[in-house]
Every structure is written in C-alpha cells, then in structure tokens.
Design an enzyme around this catalytic site. Structure first.
Site, PDB file in Angstrom:
ATOM      1  N   LEU A 271       0.871  -1.166   0.000  1.00 20.32           N
ATOM      2  CA  LEU A 271       0.000   0.000   0.000  1.00 20.32           C
ATOM      3  C   LEU A 271       0.912   1.222   0.000  1.00 20.32           C
ATOM      4  O   LEU A 271       1.858   1.295   0.792  1.00 20.32           O
ATOM      5  CB  LEU A 271      -0.903   0.001   1.239  1.00 20.32           C
ATOM      6  N   ASP A 272       0.657   2.162  -0.902  1.00 17.83           N
ATOM      7  CA  ASP A 272       1.559   3.299  -1.081  1.00 17.83           C
ATOM      8  C   ASP A 272       1.813   4.054   0.229  1.00 17.83           C
ATOM      9  O   ASP A 272       0.953   4.103   1.116  1.00 17.83           O
ATOM     10  CB  ASP A 272       0.996   4.268  -2.116  1.00 17.83           C
ATOM     11  N   PHE A 273       2.966   4.662   0.304  1.00 18.44           N
ATOM     12  CA  PHE A 273       3.387   5.449   1.466  1.00 18.44           C
ATOM     13  C   PHE A 273       2.360   6.514   1.826  1.00 18.44           C
ATOM     14  O   PHE A 273       2.072   6.762   3.007  1.00 18.44           O
ATOM     15  CB  PHE A 273       4.743   6.094   1.143  1.00 18.44           C
TER      16      PHE A 273
ATOM     17  N   SER B 180      -0.859   6.474   1.019  1.00 22.63           N
ATOM     18  CA  SER B 180      -2.212   5.933   1.098  1.00 22.63           C
ATOM     19  C   SER B 180      -2.436   5.323   2.476  1.00 22.63           C
ATOM     20  O   SER B 180      -1.488   5.001   3.195  1.00 22.63           O
ATOM     21  CB  SER B 180      -2.441   4.875   0.016  1.00 22.63           C
TER      22      SER B 180
END
Length: 241
Positions: free
Chosen positions: A41-43, A45
């Site tokens: 999961l993106d930094f 997000s």
C-alpha cells in the site's frame, strides 16, 4: 492454518518492516515475528493491509491472477460527473494498459478519521468521495484513474480486501488484529499447494527421464556410443580352438 493479520496502515507509513531513512514502517506498529505483507500500500495511502506467515497465502493475496477485489475510498478534487464515473467503470487507458472494469459509486461517509497531517484543500474547489472496487494492482492505479478523468485524488483509503474490511472487522488506525482465514481462501491455498506439488513432481520426473535417456547407449556395428564416447561393445562370442 495460520490466521491473517489485518492492519490499518496510517498515512506516510512504509508497507515494509525494513527501515528506510527516518520513515515509519510496519515494525513501528507490529511486533509479531515471521509475518510478511501480502501486497503493498503506497506510502501516502491509508487503510487495510493483510499480513501472514503462510507463503502460499501471501502469494495468492498479492497475485493479480487471484483477482481478490480491493475496495478504496477516494477523496477527489471536484464533483465527478456521471460520465466520469461511467469512464472509471468501463476502464481507463493508462500508460501501462487499459484498466479492467471497476465498480464505482458516490459515497457520503461521515465517520472518517482526520488525517495527520491534514489534506490541503483549495477553498475555491469542493471535494467529494467515491468508492472504487478494482481487481488489479497497477502502480498507483486509483490515483491515476481519477486523474485521467479530471478529478485528482487528494486522499486514498483502502477499506477492504476481499471479505476483510477495516469497518466490519473493527480495525482502528495504527492497530492490527488477527482474523481466521475465510473458507474461500483456505480452498484456494489448498488448490495452489496441490498444483505446486504436482508441478514440482512432474518437473522432477521429466528431468529424471531426460537424464536416463542421455545415458542410454547407442549401438552401431560392433561399437557403442555412450555419453558421446565411442567404446567397444562387449560380445558373448565363443572362440573356436
């Protein structure tokens, strides 16, 4: 089978245990040994991550071939039109290909926690929330999709992966909890391991058959060719005196 770990990742936390500069990581929140994230999961997000100690389960959840649906809440700049939503549903052409059809709808959540630091808004432009359910995992896919139809994402929260949800499973921000693996996932893991075992066995049999075939001598006249070398062939002829 090992339980799944559900973690509600805060904003600006790396989805890994290893340190990278002074950024926060999963190690700052989860102290369990031998568990690994099933997907990323993106930094920037927020929301649900699944972790497990089971390698087959980790592979299935992270693999786009398994197509476990992922549900996101996106706060976007502006009020998306019906046409924009229909575009998102049909598929958006991105640099790495056209996205698969998605489920998209407007939502009006009233229980979302405040983000720290807060989202920067432009006072002259309103914001709104949409829910997207996708079956892929392209890099920053949801953000690129909403930007492509003219409504950039300001905040992104993954609320569910398959049957697991930060709402229904009551996982607060920065917290984790164990949940039993669903019957569907259990069946998929068993099937995956059976196929892997069968594939390994078949590959071994082929290598053994190939090795035996190479060692079999080729006979020609009174000589044999064995492993590429020509040798005299033994005979049972008796010698007359």
């Amino acid at each position: 089978m090992t339980d799944l770990i559900l973690f509600n990742k805060p904003f600006q936390v790396l989805s890994q245990f290893s340190k990278e500069g002074d950024k926060a990581t999963l190690a700052d929140f989860i102290s369990l040994p031998d568990v690994y994230p099933a997907g990323r999961l993106d930094f920037d997000s927020e929301g649900l991550m699944l972790l497990t100690s089971n390698g087959a389960l980790q592979h299935l959840i992270a693999s786009p071939q398994f197509k476990m649906p992922k549900t996101y809440w996106a706060q976007v700049e502006g009020i998306p039109s019906d046409y924009a939503l229909s575009q998102l549903e049909a598929g958006i052409e991105l640099k790495d290909g056209v996205t698969l059809p998605a489920k998209v709808k407007r939502i009006f959540p009233d229980n979302i926690h405040e983000r720290i630091p807060a989202v920067r808004f432009r006072q002259s432009i309103p914001t709104s929330w949409i829910e997207l359910q996708i079956h892929e995992g392209k890099n920053r896919q949801v953000r690129r999709m909403t930007a492509a139809v003219g409504y950039p994402t300001l905040r992104l929260i993954r609320v569910a992966i398959g049957p697991y949800s930060i709402e229904h499973n009551n996982v607060s921000v920065g917290e984790w909890k164990k949940e039993p693996i669903s019957s569907e996932l259990t069946q998929q893991v068993n099937l995956f391991e059976q196929r892997k075992s069968k594939k390994t066995s078949t590959s071994f049999d082929r290598r053994r058959h190939s090795s035996q075939a190479r060692k079999k001598p080729i006979r020609k006249n009174d000589q044999e060719i064995f492993d590429g070398k020509r040798v005299a062939r033994k005979t049972n002829k008796t010698v007359s005196r």
